[in-house]
Design a protein around this motif. Structure first.
Motif, PDB file in Angstrom:
ATOM      1  N   HIS A 101       0.764  -0.917  -0.061  1.00  0.00           N
ATOM      2  CA  HIS A 101      -0.098   0.609  -0.063  1.00  0.00           C
ATOM      3  C   HIS A 101       0.734   1.072   0.205  1.00  0.00           C
ATOM      4  CE1 HIS A 101      -3.065   3.025   1.641  1.00  0.00           C
ATOM      5  NE2 HIS A 101      -4.202   1.492   0.822  1.00  0.00           N
ATOM      6  N   PRO A 102       0.370   2.108  -0.348  1.00  0.00           N
ATOM      7  CA  PRO A 102       1.600   3.535  -0.724  1.00  0.00           C
ATOM      8  C   PRO A 102       1.520   3.809   0.373  1.00  0.00           C
ATOM      9  CG  PRO A 102      -0.824   3.963  -2.108  1.00  0.00           C
ATOM     10  CD  PRO A 102      -0.568   2.326  -1.194  1.00  0.00           C
ATOM     11  N   VAL A 103       1.282   3.890   1.805  1.00  0.00           N
ATOM     12  CA  VAL A 103       1.367   4.269   2.760  1.00  0.00           C
ATOM     13  C   VAL A 103       2.751   3.053   3.455  1.00  0.00           C
ATOM     14  CG1 VAL A 103       0.371   4.152   5.633  1.00  0.00           C
ATOM     15  CG2 VAL A 103      -1.090   4.714   3.639  1.00  0.00           C
ATOM     16  N   GLU A 104       2.426   2.119   3.274  1.00  0.00           N
ATOM     17  CA  GLU A 104       3.850   1.217   3.354  1.00  0.00           C
ATOM     18  C   GLU A 104       4.647   1.479   2.731  1.00  0.00           C
ATOM     19  OE1 GLU A 104       0.983  -2.788   2.742  1.00  0.00           O
ATOM     20  OE2 GLU A 104       0.806  -2.848   5.643  1.00  0.00           O
ATOM     21  N   GLN A 105       5.139   2.088   1.938  1.00  0.00           N
ATOM     22  CA  GLN A 105       5.948   2.356   0.906  1.00  0.00           C
ATOM     23  C   GLN A 105       6.920   3.715   1.959  1.00  0.00           C
ATOM     24  OE1 GLN A 105       5.202   3.122  -3.241  1.00  0.00           O
ATOM     25  NE2 GLN A 105       4.180   1.144  -3.905  1.00  0.00           N
ATOM     26  N   PRO A 106       8.536   3.138   1.920  1.00  0.00           N
ATOM     27  CA  PRO A 106       9.405   3.606   2.716  1.00  0.00           C
ATOM     28  C   PRO A 106       9.881   5.220   1.443  1.00  0.00           C
ATOM     29  CG  PRO A 106      10.364   1.970   1.874  1.00  0.00           C
ATOM     30  CD  PRO A 106       9.348   1.615   1.672  1.00  0.00           C
TER      31      PRO A 106
END
Length: 79
Positions: free
Chosen positions: A7-12
């Motif tokens: 998910h975009p939130v989980e991408q560093p």
């Protein structure tokens, strides 16, 4: 089996863009101490604007994701 996309939130990368723009914007504001309308001031404001927009997108992506995780958890309880 291939790993699912994050998910975009989980991408560093997204978080690092947000934090880097905040850090560089604050540093450039400090360097532009006597306020002038030069390149440094404009760059600082642009970096801070990138931070505000990316933070808003991060929050808008995080909120529905957490809601969906909450709904999945409630379905497992049998409502």
């Amino acid at each position: 089996m291939p790993t699912p996309r994050k998910h975009p939130v989980e991408q560093p990368v997204f978080r690092s863009l947000m934090l880097t723009s905040l850090f560089l914007g604050v540093v450039l504001l400090i360097l532009n101490e006597p306020p002038s309308n030069g390149f440094v001031g404009v760059a600082a404001l642009m970096l801070l604007a990138v931070f505000v927009v990316s933070f808003g997108l991060y929050w808008l992506a995080w909120l529905p994701r957490e809601h969906e995780l909450w709904r999945e958890g409630r379905q497992g309880q049998g409502e």
